[in-house]
Design a protein around this motif. Sequence first.
Motif, PDB file in Angstrom:
ATOM      1  N   SER A   1       0.856  -1.187   0.000  1.00  0.00           N
ATOM      2  CA  SER A   1       0.000   0.000   0.000  1.00  0.00           C
ATOM      3  C   SER A   1       0.890   1.235   0.000  1.00  0.00           C
ATOM      4  O   SER A   1       1.746   1.383   0.876  1.00  0.00           O
ATOM      5  N   LEU A   2       0.684   2.136  -0.966  1.00  0.00           N
ATOM      6  CA  LEU A   2       1.517   3.335  -1.050  1.00  0.00           C
ATOM      7  C   LEU A   2       1.007   4.464  -0.172  1.00  0.00           C
ATOM      8  O   LEU A   2       1.671   5.491  -0.032  1.00  0.00           O
ATOM      9  N   ASP A   3      -0.176   4.319   0.397  1.00  0.00           N
ATOM     10  CA  ASP A   3      -0.656   5.249   1.422  1.00  0.00           C
ATOM     11  C   ASP A   3      -1.697   4.518   2.255  1.00  0.00           C
ATOM     12  O   ASP A   3      -1.896   3.311   2.100  1.00  0.00           O
ATOM     13  N   GLU A   4      -2.368   5.223   3.140  1.00  0.00           N
ATOM     14  CA  GLU A   4      -3.344   4.595   4.031  1.00  0.00           C
ATOM     15  C   GLU A   4      -4.780   4.793   3.562  1.00  0.00           C
ATOM     16  O   GLU A   4      -5.717   4.724   4.350  1.00  0.00           O
ATOM     17  N   ALA A   5      -4.975   5.032   2.270  1.00  0.00           N
ATOM     18  CA  ALA A   5      -6.323   5.220   1.739  1.00  0.00           C
ATOM     19  C   ALA A   5      -7.061   3.882   1.680  1.00  0.00           C
ATOM     20  O   ALA A   5      -6.455   2.806   1.632  1.00  0.00           O
ATOM     21  N   VAL A   6      -8.389   3.968   1.647  1.00  0.00           N
ATOM     22  CA  VAL A   6      -9.230   2.786   1.506  1.00  0.00           C
ATOM     23  C   VAL A   6      -9.154   2.277   0.070  1.00  0.00           C
ATOM     24  O   VAL A   6      -9.201   3.063  -0.874  1.00  0.00           O
ATOM     25  N   TYR A   7      -9.018   0.981  -0.112  1.00  0.00           N
ATOM     26  CA  TYR A   7      -9.204   0.378  -1.430  1.00  0.00           C
ATOM     27  C   TYR A   7      -9.706  -1.052  -1.254  1.00  0.00           C
ATOM     28  O   TYR A   7      -9.586  -1.653  -0.192  1.00  0.00           O
ATOM     29  N   PHE A   8     -10.273  -1.573  -2.341  1.00  0.00           N
ATOM     30  CA  PHE A   8     -10.773  -2.943  -2.373  1.00  0.00           C
ATOM     31  C   PHE A   8     -10.002  -3.689  -3.446  1.00  0.00           C
ATOM     32  O   PHE A   8     -10.117  -3.395  -4.634  1.00  0.00           O
ATOM     33  N   SER A   9      -9.188  -4.650  -3.020  1.00  0.00           N
ATOM     34  CA  SER A   9      -8.436  -5.486  -3.946  1.00  0.00           C
ATOM     35  C   SER A   9      -9.092  -6.862  -4.005  1.00  0.00           C
ATOM     36  O   SER A   9      -9.233  -7.533  -2.978  1.00  0.00           O
ATOM     37  N   ASN A  10      -9.487  -7.266  -5.212  1.00  0.00           N
ATOM     38  CA  ASN A  10     -10.176  -8.542  -5.407  1.00  0.00           C
ATOM     39  C   ASN A  10      -9.430  -9.312  -6.496  1.00  0.00           C
ATOM     40  O   ASN A  10      -9.649  -9.106  -7.685  1.00  0.00           O
ATOM     41  N   SER A  11      -8.517 -10.185  -6.090  1.00  0.00           N
ATOM     42  CA  SER A  11      -7.618 -10.845  -7.038  1.00  0.00           C
ATOM     43  C   SER A  11      -8.014 -12.295  -7.276  1.00  0.00           C
ATOM     44  O   SER A  11      -8.597 -12.958  -6.406  1.00  0.00           O
ATOM     45  N   VAL A  12      -7.657 -12.792  -8.462  1.00  0.00           N
ATOM     46  CA  VAL A  12      -7.842 -14.205  -8.807  1.00  0.00           C
ATOM     47  C   VAL A  12      -6.560 -14.718  -9.445  1.00  0.00           C
ATOM     48  O   VAL A  12      -6.036 -14.108 -10.379  1.00  0.00           O
ATOM     49  N   THR A  13      -6.061 -15.829  -8.914  1.00  0.00           N
ATOM     50  CA  THR A  13      -4.887 -16.493  -9.471  1.00  0.00           C
ATOM     51  C   THR A  13      -5.241 -17.935  -9.767  1.00  0.00           C
ATOM     52  O   THR A  13      -5.766 -18.648  -8.904  1.00  0.00           O
ATOM     53  N   GLU A  14      -4.980 -18.370 -11.003  1.00  0.00           N
ATOM     54  CA  GLU A  14      -5.222 -19.753 -11.419  1.00  0.00           C
ATOM     55  C   GLU A  14      -3.889 -20.394 -11.783  1.00  0.00           C
ATOM     56  O   GLU A  14      -3.097 -19.804 -12.515  1.00  0.00           O
ATOM     57  N   ILE A  15      -3.656 -21.598 -11.254  1.00  0.00           N
ATOM     58  CA  ILE A  15      -2.394 -22.279 -11.537  1.00  0.00           C
ATOM     59  C   ILE A  15      -2.655 -23.722 -11.958  1.00  0.00           C
ATOM     60  O   ILE A  15      -3.348 -24.470 -11.261  1.00  0.00           O
ATOM     61  N   LYS A  16      -2.089 -24.098 -13.082  1.00  0.00           N
ATOM     62  CA  LYS A  16      -2.065 -25.498 -13.504  1.00  0.00           C
ATOM     63  C   LYS A  16      -0.650 -26.016 -13.292  1.00  0.00           C
ATOM     64  O   LYS A  16       0.306 -25.489 -13.860  1.00  0.00           O
ATOM     65  N   VAL A  17      -0.520 -27.057 -12.466  1.00  0.00           N
ATOM     66  CA  VAL A  17       0.780 -27.660 -12.173  1.00  0.00           C
ATOM     67  C   VAL A  17       0.844 -28.978 -12.936  1.00  0.00           C
ATOM     68  O   VAL A  17       0.152 -29.945 -12.595  1.00  0.00           O
ATOM     69  N   GLY A  18       1.669 -29.001 -13.972  1.00  0.00           N
ATOM     70  CA  GLY A  18       1.720 -30.152 -14.861  1.00  0.00           C
ATOM     71  C   GLY A  18       2.356 -31.373 -14.233  1.00  0.00           C
ATOM     72  O   GLY A  18       2.957 -31.317 -13.145  1.00  0.00           O
ATOM     73  N   GLN A  19       2.255 -32.486 -14.919  1.00  0.00           N
ATOM     74  CA  GLN A  19       2.750 -33.760 -14.423  1.00  0.00           C
ATOM     75  C   GLN A  19       4.222 -33.688 -14.032  1.00  0.00           C
ATOM     76  O   GLN A  19       5.051 -33.162 -14.760  1.00  0.00           O
ATOM     77  N   ASN A  20       4.503 -34.194 -12.831  1.00  0.00           N
ATOM     78  CA  ASN A  20       5.871 -34.281 -12.306  1.00  0.00           C
ATOM     79  C   ASN A  20       6.560 -32.918 -12.204  1.00  0.00           C
ATOM     80  O   ASN A  20       7.777 -32.810 -12.283  1.00  0.00           O
ATOM     81  N   SER A  21       5.785 -31.861 -11.996  1.00  0.00           N
ATOM     82  CA  SER A  21       6.347 -30.521 -11.801  1.00  0.00           C
ATOM     83  C   SER A  21       6.338 -30.155 -10.321  1.00  0.00           C
ATOM     84  O   SER A  21       5.601 -30.745  -9.526  1.00  0.00           O
ATOM     85  N   HIS A  22       7.143 -29.150  -9.979  1.00  0.00           N
ATOM     86  CA  HIS A  22       7.265 -28.735  -8.582  1.00  0.00           C
ATOM     87  C   HIS A  22       7.189 -27.211  -8.511  1.00  0.00           C
ATOM     88  O   HIS A  22       7.991 -26.512  -9.131  1.00  0.00           O
ATOM     89  N   VAL A  23       6.205 -26.722  -7.771  1.00  0.00           N
ATOM     90  CA  VAL A  23       5.952 -25.289  -7.703  1.00  0.00           C
ATOM     91  C   VAL A  23       5.828 -24.856  -6.252  1.00  0.00           C
ATOM     92  O   VAL A  23       5.111 -25.485  -5.454  1.00  0.00           O
ATOM     93  N   HIS A  24       6.535 -23.775  -5.901  1.00  0.00           N
ATOM     94  CA  HIS A  24       6.382 -23.095  -4.613  1.00  0.00           C
ATOM     95  C   HIS A  24       5.781 -21.716  -4.868  1.00  0.00           C
ATOM     96  O   HIS A  24       6.188 -21.034  -5.806  1.00  0.00           O
ATOM     97  N   TYR A  25       4.844 -21.321  -4.011  1.00  0.00           N
ATOM     98  CA  TYR A  25       4.239 -19.985  -4.140  1.00  0.00           C
ATOM     99  C   TYR A  25       4.103 -19.403  -2.736  1.00  0.00           C
ATOM    100  O   TYR A  25       3.342 -19.908  -1.914  1.00  0.00           O
ATOM    101  N   SER A  26       4.855 -18.315  -2.463  1.00  0.00           N
ATOM    102  CA  SER A  26       4.845 -17.684  -1.141  1.00  0.00           C
ATOM    103  C   SER A  26       4.299 -16.272  -1.251  1.00  0.00           C
ATOM    104  O   SER A  26       4.709 -15.512  -2.140  1.00  0.00           O
ATOM    105  N   ARG A  27       3.402 -15.891  -0.338  1.00  0.00           N
ATOM    106  CA  ARG A  27       2.746 -14.582  -0.391  1.00  0.00           C
ATOM    107  C   ARG A  27       2.940 -13.823   0.921  1.00  0.00           C
ATOM    108  O   ARG A  27       2.840 -14.406   2.000  1.00  0.00           O
TER     109      ARG A  27
END
Length: 425
Positions: free
Chosen positions: A194-220
């Motif tokens: 947040s670049l200031d203390e103003a009110v905002y509404f963040s509505n995010s969508v993330t879609e992930i397909k992890v293919g066969q024998n793949s390895h994925v880390h996701y840290s937030r």
Amino acid sequence: MTTVTKNKVTDLFLENAPSFGSFLSLREESKQIVNEKGLPAAKDEEYKFTSVSKKLEQVITDFSTAKPIAVSKDTIKDHLWAGFEGSYLVFNNGIFSKELSAFENSGFGVQMLSESNAIALGSIAKAEKDPFIALNTIYFEDGIQISIPRGKKVDSPILFLFFNQANEGQIISPRILIEVAENAEATFLEHSISLDEAVYFSNSVTEIKVGQNSHVHYSRLQNDGSKAIVVSNFETDIHRDATFTSTVVSLSGDLVRNNLSLRLQDSGCVGNMYGLYLLNGKTHVDNHTNVDHTKPHAESNELYKGILTDQSRGVFNGKIFVRQDAQKTNAFQQNNNILLSEDAIVNTKPQLEIWADDVKCSHGCTTGQLDEEALFYLQARGIDKMQAKGLLLYAFAGEVLEHINDESFRNYIDGLVQERLGSNF
């Protein structure tokens, strides 16, 4: 068609819905879903303890898509922590900025959704599953598609930087589609700022397909301003012999709702979910998780921990589904909380729904105060009370932090956690 709206804010979102030229059928379908179902009200079981709609009615004044703001290279540099080495993708009020990003020759593909085929868009995060997915589908201006090629190991992390500063409570709607092909590896990091203390509404969508024998880390890392309202829907499809690990650390915001779903689509899948929420003031964080075991010989692990003080509130609702075909499933779920104030509240509800008979599944939750015996033990060895308290709390939180696989990001978050536990608790 008869409109069945559950609250005023639903009508306002629909009345002010923008018109974009891409994904028209998907957007129209989403409008119909929001029109029929409305946004969740207090009586909706899934949002029983987190009244997002009520909060939006109170604070949102401009039902339009937030426009980009002034973000410079220096701004980005100021928010890259020591030791970070990798690519970064910048979202300016929810809109991807190629000019501010750095990902050249990084070994993965980046395309605007409007310029790609994106045939998987909306097939992993289905609009009918949650009204906020549908709302994002209506309001996102454009998004990005990340493609990790077959057999590719991306050695350095891929960082999503979200810079937010919406005027008059405007709507921020990031949309990300990630496709990781077979036998690939990648680490994703996400930091909301947040670049200031103003009110905002963040509505995010993330879609992930992890293919066969793949390895994925996701840290937030969620460290938004104290007036931010944040809803995230994070949906994954995990395929045969693949591993996906999610870690989310929530430190700040007014109201935060995290929906995380892992679908284990085949045998040999592993899904890991770790979460830490350190809450003070009147911050409200709700983590809703869902693991769907569909085939035999798959594994899921889940550990969420919370430390709450002042008048903060935490919610945890974790569901594990084991389908009839998913024999030999191994599923573990645990939620532990420490309350440091009489006014802090946590509502926790771990759930199992098992249709197979040859499985190993366990779940549990604990809510209590700091261990006085352990505190006394440390004080008896010459450690003052505040330091001893901080050490115990840090040890409690550290079990989650150790699952962040990128060392520089882990060290950065570790410093924020230590600072919080040392000064504000």
